[in-house]
Structures are given as structure tokens and as C-alpha cells.
Design a protein around this motif. Sequence first.
Motif, PDB file in Angstrom:
ATOM      1  N   PRO A 172       7.165  -6.421 -26.037  1.00  0.00           N
ATOM      2  CA  PRO A 172       8.493  -7.077 -25.512  1.00  0.00           C
ATOM      3  C   PRO A 172       9.213  -5.976 -24.694  1.00  0.00           C
ATOM      4  O   PRO A 172      10.336  -6.067 -23.683  1.00  0.00           O
ATOM      5  N   VAL A 173       9.342  -4.599 -24.941  1.00  0.00           N
ATOM      6  CA  VAL A 173      10.185  -3.796 -24.331  1.00  0.00           C
ATOM      7  C   VAL A 173       9.727  -3.445 -22.975  1.00  0.00           C
ATOM      8  O   VAL A 173      10.391  -3.382 -22.032  1.00  0.00           O
ATOM      9  N   TYR A 196       8.025  -5.443 -21.186  1.00  0.00           N
ATOM     10  CA  TYR A 196       8.379  -6.745 -20.376  1.00  0.00           C
ATOM     11  C   TYR A 196       9.825  -6.701 -19.950  1.00  0.00           C
ATOM     12  O   TYR A 196       9.998  -7.113 -18.900  1.00  0.00           O
ATOM     13  N   ALA A 197      10.767  -6.071 -20.783  1.00  0.00           N
ATOM     14  CA  ALA A 197      11.954  -6.283 -20.736  1.00  0.00           C
ATOM     15  C   ALA A 197      12.232  -5.209 -19.363  1.00  0.00           C
ATOM     16  O   ALA A 197      13.108  -5.216 -18.727  1.00  0.00           O
ATOM     17  N   MET A 198      11.554  -4.142 -19.628  1.00  0.00           N
ATOM     18  CA  MET A 198      11.711  -3.032 -18.604  1.00  0.00           C
ATOM     19  C   MET A 198      11.316  -3.398 -17.261  1.00  0.00           C
ATOM     20  O   MET A 198      11.987  -3.140 -16.189  1.00  0.00           O
ATOM     21  N   ARG A 241      11.586  -6.479 -16.032  1.00  0.00           N
ATOM     22  CA  ARG A 241      12.352  -7.336 -15.496  1.00  0.00           C
ATOM     23  C   ARG A 241      13.960  -6.719 -15.383  1.00  0.00           C
ATOM     24  O   ARG A 241      14.501  -7.337 -14.667  1.00  0.00           O
ATOM     25  N   ALA A 242      14.024  -5.594 -15.772  1.00  0.00           N
ATOM     26  CA  ALA A 242      15.289  -4.763 -15.623  1.00  0.00           C
ATOM     27  C   ALA A 242      15.244  -4.576 -14.096  1.00  0.00           C
ATOM     28  O   ALA A 242      14.657  -4.595 -13.365  1.00  0.00           O
ATOM     29  N   PRO A 243      16.815  -4.504 -13.772  1.00  0.00           N
ATOM     30  CA  PRO A 243      17.181  -4.323 -12.344  1.00  0.00           C
ATOM     31  C   PRO A 243      16.309  -2.987 -11.972  1.00  0.00           C
ATOM     32  O   PRO A 243      16.621  -2.126 -12.678  1.00  0.00           O
ATOM     33  N   GLU A 295      17.063  -0.457 -10.108  1.00  0.00           N
ATOM     34  CA  GLU A 295      17.917   0.660 -10.327  1.00  0.00           C
ATOM     35  C   GLU A 295      17.982   1.427 -11.864  1.00  0.00           C
ATOM     36  O   GLU A 295      18.159   2.470 -12.039  1.00  0.00           O
ATOM     37  N   ARG A 334      15.270   1.288 -13.727  1.00  0.00           N
ATOM     38  CA  ARG A 334      13.827   1.274 -14.318  1.00  0.00           C
ATOM     39  C   ARG A 334      13.470   2.697 -14.595  1.00  0.00           C
ATOM     40  O   ARG A 334      13.098   3.197 -15.659  1.00  0.00           O
ATOM     41  N   LEU A 384      15.053   3.845 -17.643  1.00  0.00           N
ATOM     42  CA  LEU A 384      14.605   3.526 -18.737  1.00  0.00           C
ATOM     43  C   LEU A 384      12.982   4.129 -19.047  1.00  0.00           C
ATOM     44  O   LEU A 384      12.503   4.474 -20.198  1.00  0.00           O
ATOM     45  N   LEU A 438      13.571   7.459 -20.797  1.00  0.00           N
ATOM     46  CA  LEU A 438      13.912   7.153 -22.125  1.00  0.00           C
ATOM     47  C   LEU A 438      12.567   6.935 -22.946  1.00  0.00           C
ATOM     48  O   LEU A 438      12.797   7.088 -23.922  1.00  0.00           O
ATOM     49  N   VAL A 439      11.805   6.428 -22.063  1.00  0.00           N
ATOM     50  CA  VAL A 439      10.499   6.169 -22.969  1.00  0.00           C
ATOM     51  C   VAL A 439       9.710   7.243 -23.338  1.00  0.00           C
ATOM     52  O   VAL A 439       9.107   7.681 -24.170  1.00  0.00           O
ATOM     53  N   ASN A 499      18.092  -9.625 -10.259  1.00  0.00           N
ATOM     54  CA  ASN A 499      17.652 -10.423 -11.351  1.00  0.00           C
ATOM     55  C   ASN A 499      18.479  -9.929 -12.628  1.00  0.00           C
ATOM     56  O   ASN A 499      18.855  -8.762 -12.635  1.00  0.00           O
ATOM     57  N   LEU A 542      18.889  -9.589 -16.770  1.00  0.00           N
ATOM     58  CA  LEU A 542      18.130  -9.775 -17.765  1.00  0.00           C
ATOM     59  C   LEU A 542      18.501 -10.867 -18.641  1.00  0.00           C
ATOM     60  O   LEU A 542      19.630 -11.156 -18.938  1.00  0.00           O
ATOM     61  N   ASN A 576      15.414 -10.466 -23.406  1.00  0.00           N
ATOM     62  CA  ASN A 576      14.986  -8.943 -22.841  1.00  0.00           C
ATOM     63  C   ASN A 576      16.159  -7.967 -23.251  1.00  0.00           C
ATOM     64  O   ASN A 576      15.721  -7.206 -23.508  1.00  0.00           O
ATOM     65  N   TYR A 610      15.141   6.084 -30.696  1.00  0.00           N
ATOM     66  CA  TYR A 610      16.165   7.009 -30.730  1.00  0.00           C
ATOM     67  C   TYR A 610      16.894   7.289 -32.243  1.00  0.00           C
ATOM     68  O   TYR A 610      17.361   8.351 -32.596  1.00  0.00           O
TER      69      TYR A 610
END
Lengths: 291, 272
Positions: A93-94, A96-98, A100-102, A104, A106, A109, A112-113, B2, B4, B8, B20
Motif C-alpha cells: 500500500p505504501v 502504491y500510494a507513492m 500515485r502521489a503527485p 513533485e 515522489r 517520499l 524518506l523510504v 492527480n 491522492l 492512499n 519513523y
Amino acid sequence: MRRALLISVPYFWLLVLFLVPFAMVFKISLSDSVLAIPPYAPTMKEGIWALLTQLDFENFTFLTTDDLYWKAYLSSVRIAAISTVLTLAVGYPVAYAMARAPEEWRATLMMLVILPFWTSFLIRVYAWIGILSTEGFLNQFLFGIGLISEPLTILNTPTAVYIGIVYTYVPFMILPIYAALERLDGSLIEAAEDLGCSRLQAFWLVTIPLSKNGIIAGCFLVFIPALGEFVIPSLLGGSSTLMIGKVLFEEFFSNRDWPVASAVAVILLLILIVPIILFQRNEQKQAEADQ
Amino acid sequence: MNRLSPFNVVSLTLGFAFLYLPMLILVIYSFNKSKLVTVWAGFSTKWYGELLQNEAFLDAAWVTLKVAVVSSTFATILGTMAAYTLVRGGRFFGRTLFSGMIYAPLVMPEVITGLSLLLLFIGIGMDRGVVTIVLAHTTFSMCFVSVVVSSRLMSFDRSLEEAALDLGATPFTAFRLITLPIIAPAVVAGWLLAFTLSLDDLVIAQFVSGPAATTLPMKIWSSVRLGVSPEINALSSILIALVSIGVITASLASKRHSLRIKREELAAARTT
């Protein structure tokens, strides 16, 4: 001349410091344990013939007779497999959401990972001791919101090991899945939805198969190191959690039985060869698909 | 653009909280006055003070730093050489074995690498200490360097090297003037990776080190086995802070670098 030098320096380095030590592990796994330093009887002094006739598989038969060892192997495989599934459940899910994120966001993110990966592994595992212990933060929190009336015992159980493995290895799961999902063409999902798929169906029939290679790569990247893990079961698992990395370490340092420790290492390697070959094959397929 | 979906947003929030929060708690409680690490008793920096007076930790930190600098430098040199021979070296005797030896340590469990190197050092009668740790760290991290550098070598345009050779450069000059500047970011990244791997390693150091040398992870390990201690919290916070500053600086620098290249490309496109 220069070329020969260029090749031979790293080549010999690895021969001497990787291949030879490895051969020694094999050799010692086939020798007798004696009370001396080094605590094993040499098997190669009297030439090849003597070596071949004197080889003994005693250490390996010992491993099969004492059920500590095969229990430890089985429990390592089980713990590694369960943690891999859990890591996938947390990581997908993380990722996937990444994806899908806008756009700029990414890069941030991603950073951060990756950031936890650069911080000390030992410290990241250590951080969980204070959280999971009986008087730890998790119990305090659950107690505070009235969910539990008695503290849960999590530290020194397999659950703590699962949490530790998921926590430390989840970046390895997120990154390859994210890489696969980011390349996924959004119009394919739109097409599936236009053709009557529900969102869930489109996800199941289009997104999952197209991110399959990322999932496979991520699973191997978690499973392979988790199998031989030593730090996490030692710090979080307590004495009740058997894992082969820990057994090997203790066999070597506490029992000082080098031949048995070497035999444990040889069998661990044999177990690891299968997932490693499958992983390489998956990577090759991926590389070919990219071209 | 797009947006979220709520699902998400929730998975990102939970995911990053999971990553964190443990470290955040560690950092916050390193400022706890109480010796009891899970009970907040007020703000204090005394554990940092005690840490700075703990000579055993300072010595271990110094040993770790020395080992990391030396081993990552060796690893970078050897790893770059290995990458270059694998990508550009053509065919040579034992190439498959060589590439196998490069990739195998990446997936080898640390306990096995540590055990095998210890058996070697004992077999040849080498004193265990800083030198053996450096040798061990160089060996496994050169493989990581080599993978990072070879992916860069594979992606760049080989005709640039060939042009230099055609124009009369020796292979070494071509490497120095053309190849090295192009792969430099990967070489730096490889050095950093090797450096962190060395700083971080516990298991292999535990095997190959002798009584003469204790690295910081070994020191942390021996006190962590006894449970949580506020001093270790303070030490962890310092390490987390250093790494965060390093990673954030590096990623900002690389962002600025890629922006500059983009601008230059744009300018070049306009002038032609």
C-alpha cells in the motif's frame, strides 16, 4: 599488461578473502572437533588421498540427530516466510500510494523510504525493545486508551521478531514495487474500468499482475536476508525463538564447536541457493523485458 | 494533477509513521531525565554529557571511524576496478567465477561471511584486530560498490570512450579524462554506501575482531543485550541526527546538480 593488472587485483582479493575462506568452511565442516586452538583436526595435511578417505560426515549426521538444528532451520524458514508476507502487506500500500502521489512529492517520499536504511540497523532494532517491552510504550498507549487491562507480552516472542523484520526490511519491499508501479500506464486501469471492471477488479486483474516482478523481487530481497538473520532474533526474540543464524553464532562462540558451526553454515547456504537462483532468474527476466 | 485518494493518504501516513515513530520516540526519550527509559521525568541533556565522558564509547567510535574510512576507500578502488573489468573487460579466464564472487557476498548471510573470514584469519595465523576488520569490510563492501558503479558504466555511451581512444588517448588517459568524470557520482555513492555498511556492521566485526579492537556497534551490542539504557538512546540520537543531515544534504545537492544540468541542456538547445 595494465589490463591484466586491472583484472587480477580485485580477482585475487576475492579469491583469497572470499573463495578460500569458503572452502575452509567446507573443509572444517568435514573435520573432527578436538579440544585445541584452532579447535578442529586438520584434514588436508596428508595429501589429497588421505583427505578423501578421511572425510567424515559426522557433523552433518550430528545435525540430523539433534532435533535442535532441523527445528531451527524449519523455524527460520517459517519466520522468514511469514515476515515476508507481512512485509508485502505493509509495503505494497505504501509503494502504491507513492506511485500515485503527485510527481513533485515522489523524490521526497523516496528519500524518506531510503533514509532509515542509512541509519544503523542495530539501533533501529534496539528502538523496538523500549516499545514492545511489558512496561513499554505500546503497552502504555494501549493501557492509556483503555484497550487492555493487562500488559501484553510481545518482547521475547516470535511476534516481536516479525515486527522487527518487517520494520527493518520494508524499504527493500517498497522500492522494487514502487519502481514497477511507477512505470505502470494509468490508461490501462482506465481502460479496464471503462470495460466494466470495478476498481477492485481492475486492481486485481491489471495492477497486481503488472507489478508482479516488483513483488517477486521485493519478496526475495526480504526473505533471503531474513533467513540468516541474527541481530533481530537475538534482541527481540528471546530464548523462545529459534533461528539458525543465532544457533550458528552460539555454536561458534558459546560451544566453540567449529566443525558443527561450519556444517550449520554449509546447510544454511544450501537452503539459500534455491531462493537466490529464483531471484536471479526473476531479475534476468526483468532485464530482458526492459530491453 | 492527480490527487491522492483517502486510502492512499492513510497508507502513506501509517507507513511513514511506522518507519519513523520508533526513531522519534528514541530521540525524544534520550532527553529524559529519568534512568527509567519508559517513564518521562522531565527534560535533561545529562545522558549526552555522560556519553561524552564515557571513554570506552569514544574509543570505539574512533576505531569504527578509522575502519570505515580505510575500508570504504579500499572498497571503492577495488570495486570500481572490478566493475570496469566486468563491464568493459571483455572475455577473460574465469570471468563467470569473478562475477559470481562479486554477486555472492551481496546475498550471503553475515554469519557465514564472518565465520568463513575468521577461519581464514586463524588458518593463516593472523592477529585479529583493526586490520582484520578492515580486510573483512573491504571484501564485502567492494561488491556493493562494484554493483553501483557497473550499473552506471552500463548506462553511459561507450562511443565517448572510443572517440578518445581514436583520437590517440591511451586507455588509462581515456579512463581518467572521460570515464572517471562520468561515473564519478556512482563512485561517490559507492564510497558512501561502503562507508555506511562498515559503520553499521556488527556481525562480521564480532567474528573477525580480537580483544584489541572494539567497534561502536560491538560496544552498543554488548550494552544493549542488557536492556534499554538512556546512554544508548543518546548515542542513537546522535547517529540518527548525523545520518539524517548527511542524507538530506546529499539529496539536496544531487537535486541542485540535476537542475543545473537541465538548465545547461536547455541553454545549449537554445543556442544551436
